[in-house]
Design a protein around this motif. Structure first.
Motif, mmCIF file in Angstrom:
data_model
loop_
_atom_site.group_PDB
_atom_site.id
_atom_site.type_symbol
_atom_site.label_atom_id
_atom_site.label_comp_id
_atom_site.label_asym_id
_atom_site.label_seq_id
_atom_site.Cartn_x
_atom_site.Cartn_y
_atom_site.Cartn_z
ATOM 1 N N ALA A 41 -13.000 41.507 27.974
ATOM 2 C CA ALA A 41 -12.560 42.205 28.961
ATOM 3 C C ALA A 41 -10.779 42.023 29.038
ATOM 4 O O ALA A 41 -10.021 42.714 29.363
ATOM 5 C CB ALA A 41 -13.100 41.949 30.400
ATOM 6 N N PHE A 42 -10.594 40.320 28.973
ATOM 7 C CA PHE A 42 -9.402 39.997 29.011
ATOM 8 C C PHE A 42 -8.503 40.379 28.047
ATOM 9 O O PHE A 42 -7.374 40.703 27.997
ATOM 10 C CB PHE A 42 -9.473 38.304 29.161
ATOM 11 C CG PHE A 42 -9.648 37.909 30.533
ATOM 12 C CD1 PHE A 42 -8.777 37.930 31.819
ATOM 13 C CD2 PHE A 42 -10.753 37.162 30.930
ATOM 14 C CE1 PHE A 42 -9.076 37.441 32.873
ATOM 15 C CE2 PHE A 42 -11.108 36.925 32.003
ATOM 16 C CZ PHE A 42 -10.372 37.097 33.251
ATOM 17 N N ALA A 43 -9.110 40.314 26.711
ATOM 18 C CA ALA A 43 -8.215 40.844 25.466
ATOM 19 C C ALA A 43 -7.809 42.093 25.636
ATOM 20 O O ALA A 43 -6.800 42.680 25.029
ATOM 21 C CB ALA A 43 -9.066 40.496 24.246
ATOM 22 N N ALA A 44 -8.771 42.892 26.294
ATOM 23 C CA ALA A 44 -8.707 44.426 26.370
ATOM 24 C C ALA A 44 -7.470 44.738 27.100
ATOM 25 O O ALA A 44 -6.610 45.637 27.001
ATOM 26 C CB ALA A 44 -10.078 45.094 26.725
ATOM 27 N N TRP A 45 -7.608 43.872 28.364
ATOM 28 C CA TRP A 45 -6.289 44.042 29.355
ATOM 29 C C TRP A 45 -5.267 43.751 28.761
ATOM 30 O O TRP A 45 -4.196 44.550 29.000
ATOM 31 C CB TRP A 45 -6.944 43.234 30.668
ATOM 32 C CG TRP A 45 -5.602 43.134 31.409
ATOM 33 C CD1 TRP A 45 -5.443 43.979 32.589
ATOM 34 C CD2 TRP A 45 -4.663 42.052 31.414
ATOM 35 N NE1 TRP A 45 -4.197 43.621 32.962
ATOM 36 C CE2 TRP A 45 -3.719 42.462 32.360
ATOM 37 C CE3 TRP A 45 -4.432 41.155 30.705
ATOM 38 C CZ2 TRP A 45 -2.440 41.551 32.929
ATOM 39 C CZ3 TRP A 45 -3.350 40.224 30.924
ATOM 40 C CH2 TRP A 45 -2.726 40.542 32.015
ATOM 41 N N ALA A 46 -5.179 42.869 28.032
ATOM 42 C CA ALA A 46 -3.983 42.327 27.415
ATOM 43 C C ALA A 46 -3.209 43.433 26.268
ATOM 44 O O ALA A 46 -2.168 43.369 26.335
ATOM 45 C CB ALA A 46 -4.245 40.997 26.484
ATOM 46 N N LYS A 47 -4.336 44.188 25.763
ATOM 47 C CA LYS A 47 -3.747 45.064 24.750
ATOM 48 C C LYS A 47 -3.166 46.347 25.493
ATOM 49 O O LYS A 47 -2.476 47.019 24.964
ATOM 50 C CB LYS A 47 -4.964 45.355 23.702
ATOM 51 C CG LYS A 47 -5.195 44.353 22.624
ATOM 52 C CD LYS A 47 -6.257 44.776 21.579
ATOM 53 C CE LYS A 47 -6.240 44.029 20.345
ATOM 54 N NZ LYS A 47 -6.916 44.506 19.187
ATOM 55 N N ILE A 48 -3.955 46.558 26.526
ATOM 56 C CA ILE A 48 -3.666 47.844 27.120
ATOM 57 C C ILE A 48 -2.030 47.651 28.280
ATOM 58 O O ILE A 48 -1.422 48.477 28.169
ATOM 59 C CB ILE A 48 -4.939 48.334 28.063
ATOM 60 C CG1 ILE A 48 -6.014 48.704 26.994
ATOM 61 C CG2 ILE A 48 -4.484 49.283 29.079
ATOM 62 C CD1 ILE A 48 -7.323 48.998 27.806
ATOM 63 N N HIS A 118 -16.202 43.313 21.773
ATOM 64 C CA HIS A 118 -16.006 43.714 22.893
ATOM 65 C C HIS A 118 -14.757 44.241 23.284
ATOM 66 O O HIS A 118 -14.498 45.325 24.078
ATOM 67 C CB HIS A 118 -16.576 42.704 24.041
ATOM 68 C CG HIS A 118 -17.909 42.444 24.457
ATOM 69 N ND1 HIS A 118 -18.496 41.592 23.588
ATOM 70 C CD2 HIS A 118 -18.834 43.015 25.197
ATOM 71 C CE1 HIS A 118 -19.798 41.402 24.029
ATOM 72 N NE2 HIS A 118 -19.928 42.292 24.845
ATOM 73 N N THR A 119 -13.646 43.756 22.829
ATOM 74 C CA THR A 119 -12.254 44.187 23.092
ATOM 75 C C THR A 119 -11.907 45.562 22.518
ATOM 76 O O THR A 119 -11.525 46.350 23.476
ATOM 77 C CB THR A 119 -11.366 43.177 22.321
ATOM 78 O OG1 THR A 119 -11.638 41.716 22.779
ATOM 79 C CG2 THR A 119 -9.831 43.643 22.630
ATOM 80 N N GLU A 120 -12.376 45.720 21.296
ATOM 81 C CA GLU A 120 -12.275 47.218 21.043
ATOM 82 C C GLU A 120 -13.129 48.304 21.705
ATOM 83 O O GLU A 120 -12.674 49.263 22.066
ATOM 84 C CB GLU A 120 -12.367 47.429 19.443
ATOM 85 C CG GLU A 120 -11.631 46.446 18.603
ATOM 86 C CD GLU A 120 -10.251 46.410 19.043
ATOM 87 O OE1 GLU A 120 -9.610 47.701 19.180
ATOM 88 O OE2 GLU A 120 -9.459 45.624 18.888
ATOM 89 N N VAL A 121 -14.250 47.784 22.120
ATOM 90 C CA VAL A 121 -15.116 48.731 22.776
ATOM 91 C C VAL A 121 -14.328 48.985 24.454
ATOM 92 O O VAL A 121 -14.515 50.036 24.619
ATOM 93 C CB VAL A 121 -16.522 48.056 23.025
ATOM 94 C CG1 VAL A 121 -17.510 48.995 24.249
ATOM 95 C CG2 VAL A 121 -17.526 47.821 21.640
ATOM 96 N N PHE A 122 -14.078 48.108 24.980
ATOM 97 C CA PHE A 122 -13.427 48.529 26.389
ATOM 98 C C PHE A 122 -12.086 49.056 26.139
ATOM 99 O O PHE A 122 -11.932 49.909 26.970
ATOM 100 C CB PHE A 122 -13.317 47.021 26.864
ATOM 101 C CG PHE A 122 -14.425 46.188 27.399
ATOM 102 C CD1 PHE A 122 -15.368 46.814 27.962
ATOM 103 C CD2 PHE A 122 -14.640 44.865 27.287
ATOM 104 C CE1 PHE A 122 -16.810 46.120 28.633
ATOM 105 C CE2 PHE A 122 -15.782 44.257 27.806
ATOM 106 C CZ PHE A 122 -16.789 45.002 28.239
ATOM 107 N N ARG A 123 -11.332 48.696 25.223
ATOM 108 C CA ARG A 123 -10.124 49.272 24.743
ATOM 109 C C ARG A 123 -10.283 50.663 24.760
ATOM 110 O O ARG A 123 -9.538 51.609 25.364
ATOM 111 C CB ARG A 123 -9.301 48.798 23.852
ATOM 112 C CG ARG A 123 -7.936 49.280 23.624
ATOM 113 C CD ARG A 123 -7.042 48.326 22.896
ATOM 114 N NE ARG A 123 -7.466 48.497 21.446
ATOM 115 C CZ ARG A 123 -6.910 49.510 20.482
ATOM 116 N NH1 ARG A 123 -5.787 50.039 20.764
ATOM 117 N NH2 ARG A 123 -7.418 49.284 19.318
#
Length: 236
Positions: A41-48, A118-123
């Protein structure tokens, strides 16, 4: 002994031990999956939504963790964590070796590795949310926290559920690797039983059945959740 006697709960049966190993496998997978979801979740937020620095860190995290074998990550956590605890203990006057618990090391290693998935799934799930739905919440004057809780999070979760189901299946199989740290999960318990009775096929066959039972129940659970979250959604 026959297969059913060997896997029974009577005298000389290993059924209780095998079920206990299955429960440890479930606990290990749940802990690793939860840790991975937090990192993802945190990594996806960072990418987005993050700045250039946080996006770079998130990209390095996902690239490195998807390129390193999971077993190597478990070894790094287990032996590296034990070395760090031993060094820390010496600072406080301890002379002995301090080992990191195998369950904790395994859960953290699985969590870190699955976090990249998880990062790629959430992103991807966030990108699938229609911009108009978020813009409507902004137009209604919703504060950011309320907008995330009532609009963004449910929509992202709805799109992410199929991918999360796949990540869970991967995490469940990765939990078998943690047996190298001495954790008596399902595969390790099968190895112990096979060595004690010299009937390896029976134990590994029983482990395969238990793994299939867990994955089948998990698939049904995720499918039910998908139907619930997609209730009222028009299919094209």
């Amino acid at each position: 002994m026959s297969f059913f006697q060997l896997m029974g709960f009577g005298e000389g049966g290993w059924g209780a031990f095998m079920l206990m190993g299955a429960l440890v496998t479930m606990a290990l997978a749940l802990c690793g999956f939860s840790i991975g979801a937090c990192f993802g979740a945190f990594a996806a937020w960072a990418k987005i939504s993050g700045n250039r620095f946080t996006r770079t860190i998130a990209d390095i995290y996902t690239t490195v963790l998807r390129g390193i074998p999971d077993l190597l990550v478990i070894y790094l956590f287990y032996f590296g964590g034990s070395a760090f605890l031993t060094w820390l203990g010496r600072l406080f006057g301890s002379d002995g070796f301090i080992g990191l618990p195998g369950f904790l090391a395994g859960a953290m290693a699985i969590g870190i590795t699955s976090g990249a998935q998880h990062t790629e799934v959430f992103r991807g799930a966030y990108r699938a949310v229609a911009k108009g739905e978020i813009e409507a919440a902004v137009a209604c004057g919703m504060p950011r926290a309320m907008r995330f809780r009532r609009i963004v999070a449910p929509l992202v979760l709805r799109h992410a559920l199929p991918g999360l189901g796949n990540v869970w299946q991967i995490v469940l199989k990765e939990s078998a690797l943690v047996s190298v740290t001495g954790v008596v999960e399902l595969l390790r318990q099968s190895q112990v039983g096979a060595g004690s009775t010299r009937q390896p096929f029976d134990f590994y066959f029983a482990a395969a059945i238990l793994y299939l039972c867990i994955t089948t129940i998990s698939s049904i659970s995720f499918h039910t959740a998908e139907k619930r979250f997609n209730k009222g959604v028009r299919r094209s």
